[in-house]
Design an enzyme around this catalytic site. Structure first.
Site, PDB file in Angstrom:
ATOM      1  N   LYS A   1       0.780  -1.309  -0.116  1.00  0.00           N
ATOM      2  CA  LYS A   1      -0.021  -0.001   0.093  1.00  0.00           C
ATOM      3  C   LYS A   1       0.660   1.279   0.033  1.00  0.00           C
ATOM      4  O   LYS A   1       0.342   2.410  -0.603  1.00  0.00           O
ATOM      5  CB  LYS A   1      -0.778  -0.097   1.114  1.00  0.00           C
ATOM      6  CG  LYS A   1      -2.017  -0.932   1.024  1.00  0.00           C
ATOM      7  CD  LYS A   1      -3.046  -0.668   2.530  1.00  0.00           C
ATOM      8  CE  LYS A   1      -4.051  -1.735   2.271  1.00  0.00           C
ATOM      9  NZ  LYS A   1      -5.228  -1.367   3.460  1.00  0.00           N
TER      10      LYS A   1
ATOM     11  N   ASP B   1     -10.172   3.292   2.369  1.00  0.00           N
ATOM     12  CA  ASP B   1     -10.499   2.742   3.856  1.00  0.00           C
ATOM     13  C   ASP B   1     -10.734   3.744   4.670  1.00  0.00           C
ATOM     14  O   ASP B   1     -11.641   3.673   5.675  1.00  0.00           O
ATOM     15  CB  ASP B   1      -9.068   2.438   4.413  1.00  0.00           C
ATOM     16  CG  ASP B   1      -8.581   1.019   3.918  1.00  0.00           C
ATOM     17  OD1 ASP B   1      -9.777  -0.074   3.704  1.00  0.00           O
ATOM     18  OD2 ASP B   1      -7.548   0.538   3.985  1.00  0.00           O
TER      19      ASP B   1
HETATM   20  P1  NAP Z   1      -0.650  -3.642  10.332  1.00  0.00           P
HETATM   21  O1  NAP Z   1      -0.047  -2.608   9.163  1.00  0.00           O
HETATM   22  O2  NAP Z   1       0.232  -4.942  10.218  1.00  0.00           O
HETATM   23  O3  NAP Z   1      -0.759  -3.170  11.727  1.00  0.00           O
HETATM   24  C1  NAP Z   1      -1.188  -3.800  12.623  1.00  0.00           C
HETATM   25  C2  NAP Z   1      -0.899  -3.133  13.954  1.00  0.00           C
HETATM   26  O4  NAP Z   1      -1.478  -4.087  15.281  1.00  0.00           O
HETATM   27  C3  NAP Z   1       0.539  -2.659  14.265  1.00  0.00           C
HETATM   28  O5  NAP Z   1       0.385  -1.527  15.187  1.00  0.00           O
HETATM   29  C4  NAP Z   1       0.796  -3.911  15.155  1.00  0.00           C
HETATM   30  O6  NAP Z   1       1.954  -3.512  16.006  1.00  0.00           O
HETATM   31  C5  NAP Z   1      -0.203  -4.212  15.981  1.00  0.00           C
HETATM   32  N1  NAP Z   1      -0.304  -5.800  16.549  1.00  0.00           N
HETATM   33  C6  NAP Z   1       0.064  -6.852  15.791  1.00  0.00           C
HETATM   34  N2  NAP Z   1       0.128  -7.929  16.536  1.00  0.00           N
HETATM   35  C7  NAP Z   1      -0.323  -7.477  17.753  1.00  0.00           C
HETATM   36  C8  NAP Z   1      -0.365  -8.053  19.155  1.00  0.00           C
HETATM   37  N3  NAP Z   1      -0.229  -9.488  18.979  1.00  0.00           N
HETATM   38  N4  NAP Z   1      -0.493  -7.240  20.194  1.00  0.00           N
HETATM   39  C9  NAP Z   1      -0.547  -5.954  20.033  1.00  0.00           C
HETATM   40  N5  NAP Z   1      -0.684  -5.267  18.936  1.00  0.00           N
HETATM   41  C10 NAP Z   1      -0.465  -5.909  17.795  1.00  0.00           C
HETATM   42  O7  NAP Z   1      -1.916  -3.984   9.702  1.00  0.00           O
HETATM   43  P2  NAP Z   1      -3.216  -3.363   9.141  1.00  0.00           P
HETATM   44  O8  NAP Z   1      -3.309  -3.033   7.816  1.00  0.00           O
HETATM   45  O9  NAP Z   1      -3.069  -2.071  10.076  1.00  0.00           O
HETATM   46  O10 NAP Z   1      -4.452  -4.218   9.864  1.00  0.00           O
HETATM   47  C11 NAP Z   1      -4.833  -4.139  10.971  1.00  0.00           C
HETATM   48  C12 NAP Z   1      -6.268  -4.922  10.971  1.00  0.00           C
HETATM   49  O11 NAP Z   1      -7.134  -4.352  10.481  1.00  0.00           O
HETATM   50  C13 NAP Z   1      -6.054  -6.521  10.602  1.00  0.00           C
HETATM   51  O12 NAP Z   1      -6.830  -7.319  11.438  1.00  0.00           O
HETATM   52  C14 NAP Z   1      -6.837  -6.185   9.320  1.00  0.00           C
HETATM   53  O13 NAP Z   1      -7.450  -7.401   8.595  1.00  0.00           O
HETATM   54  C15 NAP Z   1      -8.038  -5.081   9.643  1.00  0.00           C
HETATM   55  N6  NAP Z   1      -8.691  -4.372   8.400  1.00  0.00           N
HETATM   56  C16 NAP Z   1      -9.604  -4.504   8.071  1.00  0.00           C
HETATM   57  C17 NAP Z   1     -10.202  -3.711   7.233  1.00  0.00           C
HETATM   58  C18 NAP Z   1     -11.569  -3.722   6.880  1.00  0.00           C
HETATM   59  O14 NAP Z   1     -12.210  -3.220   5.637  1.00  0.00           O
HETATM   60  N7  NAP Z   1     -12.426  -4.083   7.747  1.00  0.00           N
HETATM   61  C19 NAP Z   1      -9.484  -2.792   6.291  1.00  0.00           C
HETATM   62  C20 NAP Z   1      -7.842  -2.706   6.727  1.00  0.00           C
HETATM   63  C21 NAP Z   1      -7.694  -3.352   7.727  1.00  0.00           C
HETATM   64  P3  NAP Z   1       3.636  -3.711  15.520  1.00  0.00           P
HETATM   65  O15 NAP Z   1       3.721  -2.580  14.561  1.00  0.00           O
HETATM   66  O16 NAP Z   1       4.228  -3.688  16.765  1.00  0.00           O
HETATM   67  O17 NAP Z   1       3.500  -5.211  15.058  1.00  0.00           O
END
Ligand code: NAP
Length: 293
Positions: free
Chosen positions: A71, A114
Site C-alpha cells: 500500500k 479505507d
Molecule cells: P498492520 O499494518 O500490520 O498493523 C497492525 C497493528 O497491530 C500494528 O500496530 C501492530 O503492532 C499491531 N499488532 C499486531 N499484533 C499485535 C499483538 N499481538 N498485540 C498488540 N498489537 C499487535 O495491519 P493493518 O493493515 O493496519 O491491519 C490491522 C487489522 O485491521 C487487521 O486485522 C486487518 O485485517 C484489519 N483491516 C480491516 C479492514 C476492513 O475493511 N475491515 C481494512 C484494513 C484492515 P507492531 O507494529 O508492533 O507489529
C-alpha cells in the site's frame, strides 16, 4: 456475463492474496449488475510491484486494489493521488484513467477508500461522536486511515493511540500532526490506558488481536470498562463477531464489525472503476453466506 474480448480486468495486488475476500465481493457485484468486468487476485512479490503497476497501464485494466505489503510502495508510482491517500501515506485503490490530452495514455489515480469505508458504518452515530474523545488500538496501516478519518470527520477533543510499540504510535501521531489542529493526538502511558478507554466514546481495534484463528485474543479484555454510551468498532471481519465486540455488546455498547467497513471500502473502489454504485445489500447477503450466517 461471459468473459470476452471486451472484459475489463481488475485485480488485487498483494502478497500473499489467497485469503482475500475482494474477488468474491466484486465478482458478485459485477455478475449481479451484468457488468463486463472480472476481478482477480494477483500475488506480487515486493520486488515486482513497479512492473505489476506498469502492467495495469498497458494491459487494459480498469484498476486495482492494493493490499499488504504494497500500500505504501505504490504511492510514488501514481500520476495523481487523492488527498486521503496522500495524508494516510498509502494507496488501496488504483483507477486507470484515459489521458485528457492523449487518450491512448493511461493515467494512474491512487486513492485510499479505507477512510470513507471506515466512516460509512459510523454515519448514524456521527452527531453523537463529534468532538468527543476517541481511541485506536494499533499504529499500523489501518490505524493511520482510521486516525485520519477520526481527526477530519469528528475533530475529537482527544484521540488516544494505543500501540504495543510506543515508537510506532509516535510515528503515527507525527505523520498526522498537520490534520490535528485541536492537538488531540495523545499517546497515553501504559498506566493511563484504562482511563483513556473509559473516557472514549468511540473505541476502535485496528490490530489483528482476535482474528481467526486466535479468536480468544482481544486488545482490551477488561469488559467492565465498556458502557452503553460507547461505540466499539472492530476492523476484524473474521470472525464477524469478535471477542471484543461480544464483550462490549454484553455491557450495552453499540458495536460495529469489520465486514461493514470491508464492503463500504470496496463499494468506494467499485464506483470509481465502473461508474455504478455497488449493490451492497446483495453483496452483504452473499458474504453472510460465506461466513455461514
Ligand atoms: P498492520 O499494518 O500490520 O498493523 C497492525 C497493528 O497491530 C500494528 O500496530 C501492530 O503492532 C499491531 N499488532 C499486531 N499484533 C499485535 C499483538 N499481538 N498485540 C498488540 N498489537 C499487535 O495491519 P493493518 O493493515 O493496519 O491491519 C490491522 C487489522 O485491521 C487487521 O486485522 C486487518 O485485517 C484489519 N483491516 C480491516 C479492514 C476492513 O475493511 N475491515 C481494512 C484494513 C484492515 P507492531 O507494529 O508492533 O507489529
Amino acid at each position: 456475463m461471459d468473459i470476452d474480448s471486451h472484459t475489463r480486468p481488475v485485480a488485487v495486488l498483494g502478497f500473499p492474496v489467497e485469503h482475500t475476500l475482494s474477488p468474491l465481493i466484486h465478482n458478485t457485484a459485477f455478475r449481479e449488475q451484468r457488468l463486463n468486468f472480472v476481478y482477480l487476485a494477483s500475488a506480487v512479490r515486493p520486488a515486482d510491484v513497479e512492473a505489476a503497476v506498469h502492467g495495469l497501464r498497458v494491459l487494459g485494466f480498469a484498476g486495482a486494489n492494493v493490499t499488504i505489503p504494497h500500500k505504501q510502495a505504490v504511492l510514488p508510482l501514481m500520476d495523481e493521488v487523492s488527498e486521503q491517500a496522500r495524508a494516510v501515506g498509502a494507496v488501496n485503490t488504483i483507477v486507470c484513467r484515459q489521458g485528457q490530452v492523449d487518450v491512448d495514455v493511461v493515467k494512474l489515480y491512487g486513492d485510499n477508500t479505507d477512510v470513507a469505508g471506515f466512516l460509512e458504518p459510523l454515519r448514524p452515530h456521527a452527531d453523537a461522536l463529534r468532538e468527543k474523545p476517541m481511541l485506536v488500538f494499533g499504529a499500523g496501516g489501518a490505524a493511520h486511515a482510521v486516525a485520519y478519518a477520526m481527526l477530519t470527520a469528528y475533530r475529537p477533543e482527544r484521540l488516544f493511540i494505543v500501540a504495543r510499540r510506543q515508537e510506532k504510535a509516535i510515528r503515527l501521531a507525527d505523520h498526522l500532526r498537520g490534520f490535528d489542529e485541536a492537538r488531540a493526538l495523545t499517546i497515553p502511558a501504559q498506566r493511563a490506558v484504562r482511563e483513556a478507554v473509559r473516557e472514549s466514546r468511540l473505541v476502535v481495534n485496528a490490530t489483528p488481536l482476535g482474528m481467526y484463528p486466535d479468536v480468544e485474543a482481544s486488545p482490551w479484555p477488561d469488559l467492565d470498562d465498556f458502557t452503553p454510551d460507547q461505540v466499539v468498532y472492530d476492523l476484524i471481519y473474521n470472525p464477524v463477531q469478535t471477542k471484543l465486540l461480544r464483550g462490549a455488546a454484553a455491557r450495552g455498547a453499540i458495536t460495529i464489525g469489520g465486514l461493514d467497513m470491508l464492503i463500504a471500502q470496496a463499494a468506494c473502489s467499485y464506483v470509481q472503476w465502473t461508474g455504478h454504485e455497488m449493490p451492497v445489500d446483495f453483496v452483504r447477503a452473499k458474504l453472510a453466506g460465506h461466513f455461514g450466517k
